[in-house]
Design an enzyme around this catalytic site. Structure first.
Site, PDB file in Angstrom:
ATOM      1  N   ALA A   1       0.892  -1.159   0.000  1.00  0.00           N
ATOM      2  CA  ALA A   1       0.000   0.000   0.000  1.00  0.00           C
ATOM      3  C   ALA A   1       0.931   1.210   0.000  1.00  0.00           C
ATOM      4  O   ALA A   1       1.743   1.358   0.915  1.00  0.00           O
ATOM      5  CB  ALA A   1      -0.891   0.009   1.235  1.00  0.00           C
ATOM      6  N   GLU A   2       0.862   2.063  -1.034  1.00  0.00           N
ATOM      7  CA  GLU A   2       1.914   3.082  -1.179  1.00  0.00           C
ATOM      8  C   GLU A   2       1.893   4.139  -0.079  1.00  0.00           C
ATOM      9  O   GLU A   2       2.848   4.864   0.103  1.00  0.00           O
ATOM     10  CB  GLU A   2       1.885   3.728  -2.562  1.00  0.00           C
ATOM     11  N   ILE A   3       0.823   4.207   0.685  1.00  0.00           N
ATOM     12  CA  ILE A   3       0.797   5.095   1.844  1.00  0.00           C
ATOM     13  C   ILE A   3       1.883   4.699   2.845  1.00  0.00           C
ATOM     14  O   ILE A   3       2.319   5.522   3.650  1.00  0.00           O
ATOM     15  CB  ILE A   3      -0.607   5.093   2.500  1.00  0.00           C
ATOM     16  N   GLY A   4       2.331   3.419   2.788  1.00  0.00           N
ATOM     17  CA  GLY A   4       3.437   3.011   3.660  1.00  0.00           C
ATOM     18  C   GLY A   4       3.225   1.701   4.386  1.00  0.00           C
ATOM     19  O   GLY A   4       3.372   1.623   5.608  1.00  0.00           O
TER      20      GLY A   4
ATOM     21  N   SER B   1       8.414   4.350   0.925  1.00  0.00           N
ATOM     22  CA  SER B   1       7.483   3.668   0.029  1.00  0.00           C
ATOM     23  C   SER B   1       7.831   3.943  -1.440  1.00  0.00           C
ATOM     24  O   SER B   1       7.876   3.032  -2.273  1.00  0.00           O
ATOM     25  CB  SER B   1       6.073   4.157   0.332  1.00  0.00           C
TER      26      SER B   1
END
Lengths: 233, 232
Positions: B57-60, B99
């Site tokens: 999940a690119e939010i981290g 990320s």
């Protein structure tokens, strides 16, 4: 060093007209709700907002927009996802009417501009955005056979961030994906103000598990666990 | 608009969005790190349970888990589509600069992205529909970094716009996300590879011929030697 403030109002008292302010957070996670709500009550104006969302999923920043406190937004996903909803959205309307200027970047570039500002680097090259409108008018340079675009650092006057726990020295710990932009924005801020859910005395946090060291944080204020309505895109 | 002619769509019912996602899930290799974009790509996560595939999940977050059950939502744990998700044994959290270091640094084996248009050269246009009238600004999000950084880019999309115009074309007319980045296009009618020799039609849904797909596509297609009916 005791950086704790008694109230959010006190912690943001020196925010001035025309300031560039970074707001951390991504939808429901890691937004400085109380600092932003307090800013909406101050009447400071001409602000440049640096944030992931404006309005949709960020009702507190939307309040600044509706109050007429914002002149410019630097973001990566500022508009409602739905074009139909966008037409009725106060932020998108302000942009269409030319009342607010917008700059957009890919997320990776957006966050690296902040990180570089905090790391003493004036600019960096990235392959992201080459051949798109993002690279228009910017220097292109080839490294290892790949084109890259030159992007510059984005220092901010104030960074508003939200942490799960903090100590009086400004050391911070985040929770789950609420970490997101908080560390990069803390680094980029000339004055970084952290609202924390729980404030402890020095020694109350394990030094092995600090996410943002206190040197990047000027002020800390305890706000408790934020109460959110359901997040919406 | 681009002046494209509306095309006649064969009478065979196209794949549902969930089935596009299933076809893509079947392409993913065990041991892959994968990022799923918003829209049809997110549905791929419904088809990989029990497989050795780690979602970012690119939010981290790595090893991002299934959607949280009602009442189990944690407001601090979300994916890039703003859905509340579960953690799993082996999950990790990190900041967004890390990320995107993973993404630009070539650590993502696959990114599955939605698209408004894809060109014969694999150019991707996905972030800005000019009909919205916002000019050169819009919602970029992580799409440009993923298109450039992932080792393989699979596009998941409908074959046509809601207005019935083809989305695969010789040149994109919308603002680009990235040039020459797409490897495979999976639509509700076909699987098409982007190769140095142009677009190669690999599969079509049952009841639809290679000729039909060509008529539905505004760029020349070569038919693969092993062209076959799509299996799910």
């Amino acid at each position: 060093m005791d950086k704790a403030y008694a109230s959010v109002e006190e912690a943001i008292k020196d925010v001035f007209d025309g300031a560039v302010i970074a707001f951390a957070g991504f939808f429901s996670a890691g937004r400085p709700l109380e600092l932003t709500r307090a800013l909406a009550k101050t009447g400071v104006k001409g602000l440049t907002i640096v944030a992931q969302q404006v309005g949709t999923g960020n009702e507190e920043i939307l309040e600044l927009v509706v109050n007429g406190q914002v002149k410019k937004v630097i973001s990566n996903y500022p508009f409602p996802r739905s074009a139909t909803k966008g037409l009725e959205h106060p932020f998108e309307q302000a942009v269409r009417q030319g009342r607010i200027k917008v700059e957009v970047y890919p997320i990776g570039t957006f966050v690296e501009k902040l990180r570089c500002a905090g790391a003493g680097l004036p600019a960096f090259y990235t392959p992201t955005g080459v051949g798109t409108v993002v690279a228009e008018g910017k220097e292109i340079r080839v490294f290892n056979g790949i084109e890259n675009v030159l992007e510059t650092a984005l220092p901010v006057d104030f960074a508003f961030i939200h942490a799960w726990k903090g100590d009086r020295e400004g050391n911070l710990v985040y929770h789950c994906t609420a970490r997101n932009y908080n560390n990069a924005m803390a680094m980029a801020g000339k004055v970084t103000i952290a609202e924390v859910e729980t404030l402890v005395d020095a020694g109350g946090l394990d030094p092995d598990f600090i996410h943002t060291p206190g040197i990047f944080v000027k002020r800390v204020v305890e706000v408790g666990r934020p109460k959110l309505e359901k997040a919406s895109v | 608009m681009s002046g494209l002619k509306k095309v006649i769509i064969p009478e065979m019912p196209p794949l549902e969005r969930e089935m596009i996602a299933l076809r893509i899930a079947n392409m993913l290799e065990e041991g892959s790190y994968v990022n799923l974009g918003i829209g049809i790509p997110t549905l791929v996560s419904n088809w990989i349970e029990g497989r050795d595939i780690i979602l970012q999940a690119e939010i981290g977050m790595l090893k991002s888990g299934p959607l949280a059950e009602e009442g189990q939502e944690e407001q601090d744990r979300i994916n890039a589509s703003c859905q509340f998700i579960c953690a799993m044994p082996g999950s990790s959290y990190f900041d967004i600069e890390t990320s995107f270091a993973m993404i630009r640094g070539g650590r993502m084996n696959v990114a599955v992205l939605g698209a408004l248009q894809v060109s014969a050269k694999g150019d991707l246009a996905g972030w800005n529909n000019p009909s919205r009238g916002l000019g050169k600004v819009g919602n970029i999000g992580g799409s440009m970094d993923l298109a450039v950084g992932a080792r393989k880019v699979i596009v998941a999309m409908e074959h046509f716009t809601p207005g019935g115009e083809p989305k695969i074309m010789s040149e994109c007319s919308y603002p680009l996300t990235a040039k020459a980045c797409v490897d495979v296009i999976v639509t509700n009618y076909a699987v098409i590879d982007v190769t140095p020799d142009g677009l190669v039609l690999k599969e079509a849904i049952p009841g639809v011929t290679a000729e039909d797909i060509q008529k539905m596509t505004a760029a020349p297609l070569k038919v693969a030697a092993d062209f076959k009916e799509m299996e799910l």
